[in-house]
Design an enzyme around this catalytic site. Structure first.
Site, PDB file in Angstrom:
ATOM      1  N   GLY A 238       0.752  -1.247   0.000  1.00  0.00           N
ATOM      2  CA  GLY A 238       0.000   0.000   0.000  1.00  0.00           C
ATOM      3  C   GLY A 238       0.779   1.293   0.000  1.00  0.00           C
ATOM      4  O   GLY A 238       0.166   2.365  -0.054  1.00  0.00           O
ATOM      5  N   GLU A 274       3.753  -6.634   1.389  1.00  0.00           N
ATOM      6  CA  GLU A 274       3.220  -6.972   0.065  1.00  0.00           C
ATOM      7  C   GLU A 274       3.195  -5.773  -0.884  1.00  0.00           C
ATOM      8  O   GLU A 274       2.132  -5.372  -1.360  1.00  0.00           O
ATOM      9  CB  GLU A 274       1.793  -7.511   0.218  1.00  0.00           C
ATOM     10  CG  GLU A 274       1.639  -8.658   1.196  1.00  0.00           C
ATOM     11  CD  GLU A 274       0.214  -9.222   1.244  1.00  0.00           C
ATOM     12  OE1 GLU A 274      -0.746  -8.449   1.038  1.00  0.00           O
ATOM     13  OE2 GLU A 274       0.075 -10.415   1.469  1.00  0.00           O
ATOM     14  N   PRO A 275       4.328  -5.155  -1.172  1.00  0.00           N
ATOM     15  CA  PRO A 275       4.304  -3.961  -2.022  1.00  0.00           C
ATOM     16  C   PRO A 275       4.053  -4.286  -3.495  1.00  0.00           C
ATOM     17  O   PRO A 275       4.590  -5.260  -4.027  1.00  0.00           O
ATOM     18  CB  PRO A 275       5.715  -3.385  -1.848  1.00  0.00           C
ATOM     19  CG  PRO A 275       6.562  -4.557  -1.497  1.00  0.00           C
ATOM     20  CD  PRO A 275       5.683  -5.524  -0.748  1.00  0.00           C
ATOM     21  N   CYS A 343     -14.786   6.002 -27.895  1.00  0.00           N
ATOM     22  CA  CYS A 343     -16.090   6.678 -27.968  1.00  0.00           C
ATOM     23  C   CYS A 343     -16.768   6.697 -26.615  1.00  0.00           C
ATOM     24  O   CYS A 343     -17.682   5.910 -26.360  1.00  0.00           O
ATOM     25  CB  CYS A 343     -16.973   5.964 -28.976  1.00  0.00           C
ATOM     26  SG  CYS A 343     -16.669   6.597 -30.587  1.00  0.00           S
ATOM     27  N   GLU A 344     -16.317   7.565 -25.760  1.00  0.00           N
ATOM     28  CA  GLU A 344     -16.884   7.651 -24.424  1.00  0.00           C
ATOM     29  C   GLU A 344     -16.290   8.891 -23.759  1.00  0.00           C
ATOM     30  O   GLU A 344     -15.073   9.089 -23.778  1.00  0.00           O
ATOM     31  CB  GLU A 344     -16.505   6.365 -23.665  1.00  0.00           C
ATOM     32  CG  GLU A 344     -16.761   6.438 -22.217  1.00  0.00           C
ATOM     33  CD  GLU A 344     -17.403   5.188 -21.631  1.00  0.00           C
ATOM     34  OE1 GLU A 344     -17.735   4.246 -22.365  1.00  0.00           O
ATOM     35  OE2 GLU A 344     -17.562   5.192 -20.413  1.00  0.00           O
TER      36      GLU A 344
HETATM   37  N1  LLP Z   1      -1.808  -6.872  -0.794  1.00  0.00           N
HETATM   38  C1  LLP Z   1      -3.144  -6.924  -0.967  1.00  0.00           C
HETATM   39  C2  LLP Z   1      -3.933  -7.869  -0.176  1.00  0.00           C
HETATM   40  C3  LLP Z   1      -3.758  -6.072  -1.881  1.00  0.00           C
HETATM   41  O1  LLP Z   1      -5.077  -6.108  -2.044  1.00  0.00           O
HETATM   42  C4  LLP Z   1      -2.960  -5.153  -2.626  1.00  0.00           C
HETATM   43  C5  LLP Z   1      -3.582  -4.237  -3.574  1.00  0.00           C
HETATM   44  C6  LLP Z   1      -1.574  -5.151  -2.403  1.00  0.00           C
HETATM   45  C7  LLP Z   1      -1.032  -6.025  -1.482  1.00  0.00           C
HETATM   46  C8  LLP Z   1      -0.647  -4.220  -3.133  1.00  0.00           C
HETATM   47  O2  LLP Z   1      -0.892  -2.886  -2.841  1.00  0.00           O
HETATM   48  P1  LLP Z   1       0.065  -1.739  -3.410  1.00  0.00           P
HETATM   49  O3  LLP Z   1       1.392  -1.837  -2.683  1.00  0.00           O
HETATM   50  O4  LLP Z   1       0.243  -1.974  -4.876  1.00  0.00           O
HETATM   51  O5  LLP Z   1      -0.675  -0.492  -3.123  1.00  0.00           O
HETATM   52  N2  LLP Z   1      -6.167  -0.724  -9.083  1.00  0.00           N
HETATM   53  C9  LLP Z   1      -5.869   0.208  -8.031  1.00  0.00           C
HETATM   54  C10 LLP Z   1      -5.088  -0.442  -6.926  1.00  0.00           C
HETATM   55  C11 LLP Z   1      -5.796  -1.583  -6.272  1.00  0.00           C
HETATM   56  C12 LLP Z   1      -4.919  -2.222  -5.239  1.00  0.00           C
HETATM   57  C13 LLP Z   1      -5.605  -3.306  -4.570  1.00  0.00           C
HETATM   58  N3  LLP Z   1      -4.840  -4.061  -3.655  1.00  0.00           N
HETATM   59  C14 LLP Z   1      -5.124   1.394  -8.625  1.00  0.00           C
HETATM   60  O6  LLP Z   1      -4.954   1.452  -9.827  1.00  0.00           O
HETATM   61  O7  LLP Z   1      -4.750   2.315  -7.895  1.00  0.00           O
END
Ligand code: LLP
Length: 414
Positions: A238, A274-275, A343-344
């Site tokens: 996150g 979990e990056p 087209c949107e």
């Molecule tokens: N772990 C879990 C359980 C998750 O659900 C996610 C992302 C991550 C790790 C990785 O998170 P990160 O470090 O990448 O922030 N499509 C959206 C992002 C959705 C992320 C969902 N979960 C966007 O484009 O911003």
């Protein structure tokens, strides 16, 4: 940084993006810096020094096989949300015992596949626990599981990427903890090895991770006092990245880990992190070509060949991505919406941006598109998913072909 300007030209490491664009037959295309991926991963590696920790790259952010292989070779583990992600993780040689399967709707088939491969599995709900049990019986193997707790902490991000508040669809109901622990204890095939939470994405303060870790440490103590030997504390991913490029001071992986280091040491527990975005987000640009510019008298539009089909984040989350022309431009400075040909009206890449009026054919780069862009692309308006290239030293290498109509038509039985 791997992407930078010199004499008005945008560079990716040692190569001029304009030269790359004239070499690449397709447009738009994703362009990555392999070096930047290494740098970002190493920032996490340095951050965890002295701790027992697993860096689980969240494959959902970007699943290009070349990128996965590279991260695996650097020592990364993988975090998955589907059976297909497990399949590609195995192809990239990630060690399954250090891989984590997340999700609030894992199927029995996916769970069986994960258990056969000894993947760590997060329990998300009562039915998920029962499904995992059924899958262990099918696979005739033990499953190492973690409980996904809902920390109910507001990560202060867009509601669509907030996952750890009370009303989120993820995680167990915390006041049912005893039921989960009793069920796990009475099961012969489940082995509780840790707990997990994930607060959300694009988080900009370490305090939020700290608060979650304090809360999780209380759960660790309760669960240990019930006789379970917890090995892992998984605090999810996150960490945000600097999309706006206005000199904002975002926390580094080291600052994040240091903010929780003492808690981990006093619990004597291994960390799982979990990056996704913070490893892959800033490693890529989408290189588009300007098709033309137009005005309605009030608003100016730069129409490019990329669109919400290749890059949906602006349309879906109103997300900001920085844009730049890849070469010097003498055109008059005006405010433009950068839009695609789909087209949107929701099809835009950027709104109200100052830009020197570009001429047709000029290159326009959208920054920071490594995470959640190519993976969220679609065939809307029958646009084909774009190819991907990376710069490796002085070399430009294609790491994914462009999808073509033949690929698409193959899916029909006619
Ligand atoms: N772990 C879990 C359980 C998750 O659900 C996610 C992302 C991550 C790790 C990785 O998170 P990160 O470090 O990448 O922030 N499509 C959206 C992002 C959705 C992320 C969902 N979960 C966007 O484009 O911003």
């Amino acid at each position: 940084m791997s992407f930078y300007f010199q004499n008005g030209y945008l560079y990716c490491d040692q190569l001029k993006v304009k030269d790359i664009q004239s070499q690449v037959p397709e447009s738009p295309f994703y362009l990555y810096s392999k070096q930047q991926i290494t740098t970002n991963y190493n920032a996490y590696l340095e951050a965890i020094e002295g701790l027992n920790a697993i860096i689980g790259y969240a494959i959902k952010a970007n699943n290009n096989l070349a990128i996965l292989k590279h991260l695996q070779e650097l020592g990364s583990s993988a975090v998955l949300v589907s059976g297909n992600e497990l399949c590609i993780a195995l192809k990239a040689n990630f060690k399954p015992e250090k891989t984590i399967l997340n999700g609030n709707g894992k199927t029995i088939a996916e769970l069986t596949y994960a258990i056969q491969n000894q993947v760590l599995i997060n329990i998300d709900s009562e039915f998920d626990l029962q499904h995992i049990q059924q899958a262990t019986e099918k696979a005739k193997k033990q499953a190492n599981v973690l409980l996904r707790v809902n920390p109910d902490i507001d990560p202060q991000v867009h509601p669509y990427v907030s996952t750890g508040i009370k009303d989120s669809k993820f995680g167990i109901q915390n006041n049912k903890l005893d039921w989960f622990l009793d069920s796990i204890k009475s099961s012969t095939f489940l082995n509780l090895v840790g707990i997990h939470c994930h607060l959300g994405s694009t988080i900009e303060q370490t305090q939020i991770f700290y608060d979650a870790t304090v809360l999780m440490s209380k759960f660790v103590e309760i669960i240990r006092s019930r006789g379970f030997e917890l090995k892992y504390l998984n605090i999810g991913g996150g960490l945000g990245i600097d999309y706006h490029k206005q000199g904002k001071n975002l926390p580094t992986p080291l600052e994040l880990i240091n903010s929780i280091r003492q808690i981990l040491e006093s619990l004597d527990i291994s960390l799982i992190i979990e990056p996704g975005r913070s490893i892959i987000g800033n490693t890529s640009i989408l290189v588009n070509r300007v098709i033309g510019t137009k005005s309605n008298g009030k608003k100016n539009f730069a129409v490019v060949d990329g669109s919400m089909a290749e890059l949906i984040r602006p349309s879906l989350y109103n997300a900001y991505h920085h844009i730049d022309l890849i070469e010097p431009c003498r055109g008059q400075l005006k405010t433009f919406d950068i839009v695609g040909p789909v087209c949107e009206s929701a099809d835009f890449l950027a709104k109200d941006r100052p830009l020197a009026s570009p001429i047709e054919g000029m290159g326009l780069a959208v920054w920071d598109v490594g995470a959640y862009c190519q993976v969220m692309s679609s065939n809307y308006n029958l646009k084909m998913r774009p190819p991907e290239y990376w710069v490796d030293g002085k070399q430009l290498i294609q790491i994914r072909k462009k999808e073509c109509m033949e690929d698409y038509l193959k899916l029909f039985n006619i």
